[in-house]
Design a protein around this motif. Structure first.
Motif, PDB file in Angstrom:
ATOM      1  N   LEU A 779     -26.636  40.521  47.981  1.00  0.00           N
ATOM      2  CA  LEU A 779     -27.100  41.322  49.113  1.00  0.00           C
ATOM      3  C   LEU A 779     -26.986  40.542  50.418  1.00  0.00           C
ATOM      4  CD1 LEU A 779     -28.509  43.810  50.337  1.00  0.00           C
ATOM      5  CD2 LEU A 779     -30.694  42.719  49.757  1.00  0.00           C
ATOM      6  N   GLN A 780     -27.455  39.298  50.414  1.00  0.00           N
ATOM      7  CA  GLN A 780     -27.434  38.494  51.638  1.00  0.00           C
ATOM      8  C   GLN A 780     -25.995  38.189  52.062  1.00  0.00           C
ATOM      9  OE1 GLN A 780     -29.889  37.726  53.520  1.00  0.00           O
ATOM     10  NE2 GLN A 780     -31.790  37.664  52.327  1.00  0.00           N
ATOM     11  N   THR A 784     -24.244  39.465  55.572  1.00  0.00           N
ATOM     12  CA  THR A 784     -23.714  38.486  56.521  1.00  0.00           C
ATOM     13  C   THR A 784     -22.252  38.764  56.828  1.00  0.00           C
ATOM     14  OG1 THR A 784     -25.249  36.823  55.646  1.00  0.00           O
ATOM     15  CG2 THR A 784     -23.412  36.017  56.962  1.00  0.00           C
ATOM     16  N   LEU A 785     -21.464  39.090  55.776  1.00  0.00           N
ATOM     17  CA  LEU A 785     -20.050  39.392  55.991  1.00  0.00           C
ATOM     18  C   LEU A 785     -19.871  40.650  56.841  1.00  0.00           C
ATOM     19  CD1 LEU A 785     -18.658  38.571  52.437  1.00  0.00           C
ATOM     20  CD2 LEU A 785     -18.033  37.417  54.569  1.00  0.00           C
ATOM     21  N   ASP A 786     -20.758  41.639  56.643  1.00  0.00           N
ATOM     22  CA  ASP A 786     -20.643  42.895  57.387  1.00  0.00           C
ATOM     23  C   ASP A 786     -21.273  42.809  58.771  1.00  0.00           C
ATOM     24  OD1 ASP A 786     -19.377  43.919  55.195  1.00  0.00           O
ATOM     25  OD2 ASP A 786     -21.153  44.943  54.396  1.00  0.00           O
ATOM     26  N   GLY A 787     -21.902  41.674  59.105  1.00  0.00           N
ATOM     27  CA  GLY A 787     -22.513  41.528  60.427  1.00  0.00           C
ATOM     28  C   GLY A 787     -23.794  42.288  60.578  1.00  0.00           C
ATOM     29  N   VAL A 788     -24.480  42.596  59.469  1.00  0.00           N
ATOM     30  CA  VAL A 788     -25.749  43.322  59.541  1.00  0.00           C
ATOM     31  C   VAL A 788     -26.839  42.352  59.985  1.00  0.00           C
ATOM     32  CG1 VAL A 788     -27.469  44.634  58.250  1.00  0.00           C
ATOM     33  CG2 VAL A 788     -25.027  44.915  57.740  1.00  0.00           C
ATOM     34  N   GLU A 789     -27.532  42.697  61.061  1.00  0.00           N
ATOM     35  CA  GLU A 789     -28.589  41.843  61.576  1.00  0.00           C
ATOM     36  C   GLU A 789     -29.937  42.324  61.069  1.00  0.00           C
ATOM     37  OE1 GLU A 789     -28.507  41.448  65.741  1.00  0.00           O
ATOM     38  OE2 GLU A 789     -26.484  40.613  65.823  1.00  0.00           O
ATOM     39  N   THR A 790     -30.821  41.371  60.810  1.00  0.00           N
ATOM     40  CA  THR A 790     -32.197  41.694  60.402  1.00  0.00           C
ATOM     41  C   THR A 790     -33.142  41.061  61.398  1.00  0.00           C
ATOM     42  OG1 THR A 790     -32.454  39.710  59.054  1.00  0.00           O
ATOM     43  CG2 THR A 790     -31.503  41.649  57.978  1.00  0.00           C
TER      44      THR A 790
END
Length: 795
Positions: A779-780, A784-790
């Motif tokens: 998941l992480q 990270t590869l998709d550029g999803v920010e949390t």
């Protein structure tokens, strides 16, 4: 032959004394410069041969320079010695040019400057002239007495001696008629000899004293008086104070009186000046915030005490001096023997000055700390020893010292807890790497459908043991490196309510849980998960204290901490706090156990099992939320743990967001970097199982070489943070310095915390907490590869 001392230097250095003696050699008149190091040494030295002048260098180890000067000016044997005070370069200058403590002068800087030498020369010249004048006056008085005796013994020499007498001499008949005078009498009244002879004595005094003089004159002839003080009246109406001594003799065949009249104007001026100085000194003594006293060691009683005794101890000076034993009765019983030894026995043995601190009781029973500074002096008039001293109130200083000591103990305790935390954190980090390998490979094996059922059961036990070990490691990490978790508004009462069912299942039916929760919102800024962990740890500790059952009380309230409460709890500042109390009905803790209750694996009394890391983790969690934890215990009341958190009614409690759904793998190439071989191989295997290409590196340096060779190959760098030679964050910084768009995330065996790149202004790295599952890793990596920010860590 002993070299005479011209200047006694008190304080300073041996070099200062040598430079002064060399610079002022021509003015020392065959004497020298003698140095003593302290005020007490100076007082002892002055009991012998006095110097011509005294130079006090400010900064004495046992007494302020001004105080020493005042003491010297009070003591008749040293009152006439000129005193200079030298203030070294760098000391705070005096606000005015008024000499300190009655000194004749103050110099700033080195003692051998031109200004200092000029002042010393002037004082030495004045002292020599003063000594010469005193010797001349003493010699003159001796000669005068001898001549007066000769006059009485040999009448034929009477005229010669009278004519040369510096005193006015009158020969007068019984009725007061002037029969003869000497030249000094003419000078005294401003009249010729012929104008004085034949006058009556009553005409030569101020009119208001004429009747008294006539009466005294008859008493002289009867021998009832021989000496009086009065005033002479000059022809121009001036009053001159005089001392009159009378003798009866025969003059030209009849009874007459010879009066020796001495002009005592200078003496009266000196006496008036001395009275003025004494009055000024008394005023000064009675204004300073200290008690001055004189204790007669022969009579064993106080003969003088300043009015401050009433302000400080509640007794008037009259009451204090009237009761010889009052001073001893007002000494604290625990200190009285020590004080008697220090004051009375020292007098009997050495007469050395003393300083002693002890507790004194006031008239209303309060206890004060007193500093008593005393010096023993020989009273020449009384012929025995007296004790002169100063008593100062040290209560405020003592309280400040106690507060400082308490603060230092708290600091030492905090430093000890921090050191233990760092040690436990380091151990847990290494253990986390092992657990990552054990649990990771165990989960991979458990997912293998071809594994025999018997082995699956054994593997399940291994995994459950590993999970329990993971909980222990998280406690160690929580204690060693408190998590700076994302703090959100939360209601402490709601958190306690949410834990009710879990606590009842965990503690068992023999533990009764009573909740006393405040009806108003108890809002703080913190982490609800960590709060739940702290509450669970306290509940488990309470269960261990009540093995045969008991009552666990959970209470919340909003407390307004005032100044008095804050003084009792130095860790709290005045203001509103949310207080969470967890109380049990088990045996009480001893004071020694209370001091160490938040330390890891602290030892408890019989009937209580060791707290392990539970309470240490509670302390760590509370501290991370800017809170304060305390433990209280009393016989029959068990133990109460109170947690204080700053109250934030301006915030609204929010609920946590749901966990994101698991995502699929990918075809990118991931560079896995970890110095732990088992963790590195495990992460690589999990990634390959999801379709990723994987390259491995055992260090940051190796990973940097691989990336520099093929920067376009790697879609993501997955690196451990703590590695030798080059850390994971440094590796990412160096890669992004050349390829800013490079994707990276980190793994760590420590508690989750944001790691910041560069100077702290760059983006935070996404953190994967060890030990991790395959799903958490995938998941992480995918996010990270998709550029999803949390909210936790933007990539």
């Amino acid at each position: 032959m002993v070299k005479r001392t011209s200047i006694l230097m008190v304080g300073g250095t041996t070099d200062d004394a040598a430079r002064l003696e060399a610079a002022a050699a021509a003015d020392l008149s065959g004497g020298g410069v003698e140095r003593v190091a302290s005020a007490h040494a100076a007082l002892a030295r002055l009991l012998s041969d006095p110097p011509r002048a005294i130079l006090i260098v400010d900064g004495l180890p046992d007494m302020p320079a001004a105080a020493l000067c005042e003491r010297l000016k009070q003591d008749p044997p040293t009152a006439g010695i000129p005193v200079l005070i030298a203030i070294p370069t760098g000391a705070a200058p005096a606000k005015t040019d008024v000499p300190h403590g009655g000194a004749e002068g103050v110099i700033h800087g080195p003692v051998d400057t031109r200004e200092a030498l000029d002042l010393l020369r002037a004082l030495l010249r004045f002292k020599r002239r003063f000594d010469d004048q005193m010797r001349r006056e003493k010699a003159l008085e001796t000669v005068l007495r001898q001549r007066t005796n000769d006059l009485w013994a040999m009448e034929e020499r009477f005229r010669v001696l009278v004519e040369n007498s510096p005193d006015a001499v009158f020969v007068e008949a019984e009725d007061g008629t002037v029969l003869d005078v000497n030249p000094a009498a003419c000078r005294l009244h401003g009249l010729r000899r012929a104008d004085l002879i034949g006058r009556n004595v009553a005409d030569l005094v101020p009119p208001e004293e004429a009747d008294r003089v006539r009466r005294d004159f008859s008493l002289w002839f009867s021998g009832e008086i021989q000496q009086i003080e009065g005033a002479s009246w000059t022809h121009d109406g001036r009053r001159i104070p005089v001392e009159v001594r009378a003798s009866i003799l025969n003059h030209e065949g009849r009874k007459a009186a010879i009066l020796h009249v001495r002009d005592i104007s200078d003496r009266k001026r000196v006496e008036a000046e001395r009275e003025r100085l004494e009055h000024r000194y008394r005023n000064l003594v009675e204004q300073i915030p200290a008690i001055t006293y004189i204790f007669d060691l022969e009579l064993r009683k106080t003969v003088y005490i300043s009015p401050q005794v009433e302000t400080l101890l509640g007794f008037s000076p009259a009451v204090w001096t009237a009761d010889p034993d009052l001073w001893q009765r007002q000494i604290h019983p625990d200190d009285v023997n020590r004080v008697r030894r220090a004051i009375l026995e020292r007098h009997d043995q050495s007469h050395e000055p003393f300083t002693i601190e002890y507790r004194a009781l006031t008239s209303d029973g309060r206890s004060l700390w007193i500093s008593n500074h005393g010096v023993y002096l020989r009273d020449t008039e009384a012929g025995h020893w007296v004790l002169q001293g100063v008593m100062m109130d040290l209560t405020a200083r003592r309280e400040a010292e106690e507060a400082l000591r308490s603060s230092r103990e708290q600091l030492a305790q905090a430093q000890k807890m921090e050191a233990i935390g760092r040690l436990s954190g380091g151990i847990a980090h290494d253990f986390n790497n092992m657990l990552t390998t054990i649990l990771g490979y165990g989960q991979l094996l458990n997912a293998d459908s071809s594994l025999p059922a018997g082995l699956k059961g054994d593997l399940g036990e291994i995994l459950r043991a590993g999970e329990r070990a993971e909980v222990l490691v998280r406690q160690l990490l929580s204690y060693g490196r408190p998590s700076p978790s994302e703090k959100t508004p939360m209601d402490v009462s709601e958190t306690v309510r949410g834990m009710d069912r879990l606590l009842r299942r965990t503690l068992g039916k023999d533990i009764e849980i009573v909740s006393l929760l405040d009806g108003t919102p108890c809002i703080i800024e913190g982490d609800a998960n960590q709060m739940s962990q702290a509450l669970m740890n306290l509940a488990v500790h309470a269960r261990d204290a009540m093995p045969k059952g008991g009552t666990l009380t959970l209470a919340t309230d909003v407390l307004l901490v005032d100044d008095d409460y804050a003084r009792e709890h130095p860790a709290l500042s005045p203001g509103p706090y949310v207080r969470l109390e967890v109380a049990d009905t088990g045996p009480e803790l001893t004071p020694e156990e209370l001091e160490t209750v938040f330390e890891p694996f602290s030892i408890s009394s019989p009937g209580r099992r060791g707290s392990g890391l539970g309470l240490a983790v509670v302390h760590s969690i509370v501290s991370s939320m800017n809170g304060f934890a305390e433990a209280l215990s009393a016989p029959g009341r068990g133990t109460r743990f109170r947690l204080y958190f700053p109250h934030r009614p301006d915030l609204c409690a929010v609920s946590s967001e749901p966990e994101p759904a698991e995502v699929a793998g990918g075809a990118e190439t991931v560079l896995v970097v970890d110095d732990e071989r088992g963790v590195r191989h495990l992460a690589a295997r999990m990634l390959r199982s999801a379709g990723y290409e994987v390259a491995e590196a055992s260090s940051g340096i190796e990973a940097l070489h691989l990336y520099e060779k093929e920067p376009d190959r790697f879609g993501l760098v997955l690196t451990d943070i703590i590695m030798p030679q080059m850390s994971g964050t440094e590796l990412v910084q160096r890669i992004r310095a050349r390829w800013p768009a490079a994707r990276a995330m980190c793994m760590t065996g420590y508690m989750h915390e944001p790691f910041v790149e560069g100077d702290g202004t760059g983006p935070r790295l996404r953190i994967l907490q060890k030990p991790f599952t395959r799903g958490a890793l995938l998941l992480q990596v995918r996010q990270t590869l998709d550029g999803v920010e949390t909210d936790d860590a933007p990539a």
